[in-house]
Motif scaffolding. Structure first.
Motif, short mmCIF file in Angstrom:
data_model
loop_
_atom_site.label_atom_id
_atom_site.label_comp_id
_atom_site.label_asym_id
_atom_site.label_seq_id
_atom_site.Cartn_x
_atom_site.Cartn_y
_atom_site.Cartn_z
N PRO A 81 -64.20 -1.44 0.26
CA PRO A 81 -65.57 -1.74 -0.22
C PRO A 81 -65.86 -1.15 -1.58
CG PRO A 81 -65.59 -0.95 2.06
CD PRO A 81 -64.22 -0.69 1.53
N SER A 82 -65.36 0.03 -1.87
CA SER A 82 -65.62 0.68 -3.15
C SER A 82 -64.30 0.84 -3.90
CB SER A 82 -66.26 2.06 -2.94
OG SER A 82 -66.46 2.70 -4.18
N ARG A 83 -64.21 0.20 -5.05
CA ARG A 83 -62.97 0.25 -5.83
C ARG A 83 -63.31 0.10 -7.31
NH1 ARG A 83 -63.47 -5.02 -4.08
NH2 ARG A 83 -62.97 -6.65 -5.61
N VAL A 84 -62.38 0.54 -8.13
CA VAL A 84 -62.52 0.41 -9.58
C VAL A 84 -61.82 -0.87 -10.01
CG1 VAL A 84 -62.06 1.47 -11.81
CG2 VAL A 84 -62.59 2.91 -9.84
N LEU A 85 -62.53 -1.69 -10.74
CA LEU A 85 -61.93 -2.92 -11.26
C LEU A 85 -61.00 -2.56 -12.41
CD1 LEU A 85 -65.04 -5.28 -11.23
CD2 LEU A 85 -63.25 -5.06 -9.51
N GLU A 86 -59.76 -2.97 -12.30
CA GLU A 86 -58.75 -2.56 -13.27
C GLU A 86 -58.49 -3.61 -14.35
OE1 GLU A 86 -55.30 -1.66 -11.05
OE2 GLU A 86 -56.17 0.10 -10.03
N ASP A 87 -58.62 -4.88 -14.01
CA ASP A 87 -58.25 -5.93 -14.95
C ASP A 87 -59.43 -6.30 -15.84
OD1 ASP A 87 -55.76 -6.01 -13.74
OD2 ASP A 87 -56.38 -7.56 -12.30
N PRO A 88 -59.27 -6.24 -17.18
CA PRO A 88 -60.31 -6.75 -18.07
C PRO A 88 -60.23 -8.29 -18.13
CG PRO A 88 -58.48 -5.90 -19.35
CD PRO A 88 -58.15 -5.65 -17.90
N PRO A 89 -61.33 -8.96 -18.35
CA PRO A 89 -62.67 -8.45 -18.70
C PRO A 89 -63.58 -8.26 -17.50
CG PRO A 89 -62.61 -10.80 -19.03
CD PRO A 89 -61.25 -10.43 -18.52
N ASP A 90 -63.04 -8.35 -16.27
CA ASP A 90 -63.88 -8.18 -15.09
C ASP A 90 -64.43 -6.77 -14.98
OD1 ASP A 90 -63.32 -10.79 -14.46
OD2 ASP A 90 -61.65 -10.29 -13.14
N ASN A 91 -63.74 -5.79 -15.55
CA ASN A 91 -64.21 -4.40 -15.47
C ASN A 91 -65.12 -4.01 -16.63
OD1 ASN A 91 -62.37 -4.43 -17.52
ND2 ASN A 91 -61.00 -2.90 -16.65
N GLY A 92 -65.52 -4.98 -17.45
CA GLY A 92 -66.44 -4.69 -18.54
C GLY A 92 -65.77 -4.34 -19.85
N LEU A 93 -64.45 -4.22 -19.87
CA LEU A 93 -63.73 -3.90 -21.10
C LEU A 93 -63.22 -5.16 -21.76
CD1 LEU A 93 -61.67 -0.80 -19.87
CD2 LEU A 93 -63.95 -0.85 -20.90
N LEU A 94 -62.84 -5.04 -23.01
CA LEU A 94 -62.30 -6.17 -23.75
C LEU A 94 -60.81 -6.33 -23.49
CD1 LEU A 94 -64.04 -5.63 -27.22
CD2 LEU A 94 -64.69 -7.25 -25.44
N VAL A 95 -60.34 -7.54 -23.63
CA VAL A 95 -58.91 -7.82 -23.56
C VAL A 95 -58.33 -7.60 -24.95
CG1 VAL A 95 -57.15 -9.51 -22.96
CG2 VAL A 95 -59.34 -9.50 -21.75
#
Length: 418
Positions: A81-95
Motif C-alpha cells: 500500500p505504501s511505496r516510493v515511485l521509482e520510475d520517472p515521470p510518475d514519481n514527479g521527477l524529469l526523465v
C-alpha cells in the motif's frame, strides 16, 4: 409434411434474395478507391473520410491490455500500500534523456510556425467557409465533400476563402498543470482560473522546458504512493530552492545554446541572407520548414512514450498529464450520459498535432481537381503539401499516400477508363 418442407424452402430463398444485395454492397465497398477500402493494401495508407460523430475513436492500445494493466496495478497496491515511485515521470521527477528532446521539439515548433507564416504569403491556402476542408493552391478544388450547414443546397460544393496558419496545422489547447503529479486534474470550478496553452507546448514544459509565463514545480526527490494516492514529503528548504534555481539556470543556458545552434536553421535566416534569388530562398525555406515538421513529430512521439497524453473519445479535447480534467465541457455524442464529462483515453500524435490532410496537386498548371477523378488523387498533410509546392523534395514516407505513381486522366477520358 411436403407442404412444410416447401414452405421452409421458399422462406429461406426469400430471405437469401433480400440479403444478397447487402452482401454485394459490402463486397463492393471494400474495393472502392477513395480511401474507404479496408482490404485493399494499396490504399491502406490513404486517410479515410471523417468518422461518424456517434462513433468513438479507436483505442491505440487494445482493451485487453488496458484491463490487464489495471489489474496488475490494483494487485501491486494491495501487496504494497505504501511505496516510493521509482520510475520517472510518475514519481514527479524529469526523465533526463528527454530534456534535450523537449527543447528540440519546442525549437522545432517555433521554427515551423515561423516558416509557415512566410510560406503562406507566397503559396495561398484555401479554407472552406462552411467546413474544415483545406486546399493548398491558387484555386480551390471541385471535389464535393463539404459537410457544413446547408451543404445539400450546394451539392456538397465548397465555398473557398483565404486560409491562415491555423488551417495548415492545428495545435489543440489544454489546461496548464503547475504540478502534474501533486494536482494532476483541473476541476470544473477551476476552468476559468487555469491557463489553456497548446498541448504540444504543455508536453514540452512537463518534459523539461522552463518558461517564465508558465511556471511549473520541479522536484528533487520522488513522491510516495499510499493506497493509490500521491503524497509528497519533500521539505521546502532553502537548500532545495537553491538547487532548483541552479537547475533552472542550467536549463536556461542549455536553451540559449540550442537557440544559437538553431539560428543556422532559422527560416528567417534564409529570407534575409539569401543572395541567389527568390526561388532558391523559397526552396530552402520549404526544406527547413519540412525538416522542422519531422523533427517536431518524431520528438513528440518519443516524449509521449513516457509522458501520458489523454484525449476524449468523442471530441478533439486533449489533456497532457497522468489524468484528464473534470471540466464538463464535452458536447459530443452521448455527453448527456456522462454529464458533460469527457471519455478520456490514450492519445496519439494526430490528437496532439492535427495534420489536416489535404488533396495532393501534382501539377499546378492543370485545371482544378475534378470530383469525377477523386479516386485518382492522393492526400498528404497540409504542411507537407505546402512545403512540396514550395520546392521541397517529396518525403519517401508520403509517396504512396500522395499517389505519385497514378496518372489521373483528363475529364473527357473518364468514361474510357475501366
Amino acid at each position: 409434411m411436403q407442404r412444410r418442407i416447401i414452405s421452409q424452402f421458399s422462406y429461406s430463398k426469400r430471405v437469401h434474395c433480400q440479403l444478397s444485395p447487402i452482401f454485394f454492397f459490402a463486397s463492393r465497398r471494400t474495393l472502392t478507391l477513395g480511401g474507404e477500402g479496408v482490404d485493399d493494401p494499396l490504399y491502406a495508407d490513404v486517410p479515410r473520410p471523417c468518422r461518424r460523430k456517434s462513433e468513438r475513436k479507436p483505442y491505440p492500445t487494445p482493451m485487453k491490455i488496458l484491463i490487464r494493466r489495471a489489474k496488475e496495478e490494483k494487485e501491486a497496491r494491495k501487496a504494497q500500500p505504501s511505496r516510493v515511485l521509482e520510475d520517472p515521470p510518475d514519481n514527479g521527477l524529469l526523465v533526463p534523456e528527454l530534456i534535450g528532446v523537449a527543447h528540440q521539439v519546442y525549437q522545432a515548433q517555433q521554427s515551423l510556425l515561423l516558416g509557415l507564416r512566410k510560406l503562406i504569403d507566397v503559396i495561398p491556402v484555401q479554407r472552406c467557409r462552411f467546413c474544415f476542408e483545406v486546399h493548398i493552391g491558387h484555386v480551390g478544388h471541385e471535389i464535393r465533400t463539404c459537410t457544413g450547414p446547408k451543404s445539400g443546397f450546394r451539392s456538397s460544393k465548397h465555398v473557398w476563402r483565404k486560409g491562415r496558419v491555423e488551417d495548415v496545422v492545428y495545435f489543440p489547447k489544454c489546461f496548464h498543470l503547475c504540478d502534474r503529479v501533486g494536482k494532476p486534474r483541473v476541476g470544473h470550478d477551476e476552468r476559468f482560473n487555469v491557463q489553456r496553452i497548446p498541448a504540444i507546448l504543455e508536453l514540452c514544459i512537463q518534459a523539461g522546458v522552463d518558461l517564465e509565463k508558465y511556471p511549473t514545480k520541479r522536484r528533487t526527490r520522488p513522491v510516495y504512493c499510499i493506497e493509490g494516492r500521491i503524497v509528497d514529503f519533500e521539505p521546502e528548504t532553502e537548500k532545495d530552492e537553491m538547487r532548483r534555481n541552479v537547475e533552472a539556470s542550467d536549463l536556461g543556458t542549455k536553451t540559449e545554446e540550442m537557440e544559437r545552434n538553431s539560428n543556422s536553421h532559422n527560416p528567417s535566416h534564409f529570407l534575409t541572407h539569401s543572395n541567389n534569388g527568390e526561388e532558391k530562398s523559397l526552396k530552402e525555406l520549404s526544406i527547413t520548414t519540412l525538416e522542422s515538421w519531422f523533427e517536431m513529430i518524431s520528438g513528440a512521439k518519443k516524449i509521449m512514450e513516457k509522458y501520458s497524453v489523454k484525449t476524449c473519445g468523442y471530441c478533439p479535447e486533449v489533456q497532457v498529464g497522468p489524468k484528464g480534467h473534470k471540466v464538463r465541457m464535452c458536447k459530443a455524442s452521448k455527453h448527456q450520459s456522462r454529464n458533460g464529462l469527457h471519455a478520456w483515453q490514450e492519445a496519439t500524435i494526430d490528437d496532439l498535432v492535427g495534420p489536416n490532410y489535404v488533396w495532393h496537386v501534382q501539377d499546378q498548371n492543370r485545371p482544378a481537381l475534378d470530383n469525377s477523378l477523386k479516386r485518382y488523387y492522393g492526400k498528404a498533410p497540409a504542411v507537407v503539401e505546402l512545403c512540396v509546392q514550395g520546392g521541397a523534395p517529396i518525403p519517401d514516407q508520403y509517396r504512396s499516400m500522395m499517389r505519385l505513381d497514378v496518372v489521373p486522366p483528363d475529364r473527357d477520358e473518364v468514361d474510357l477508363v475501366a
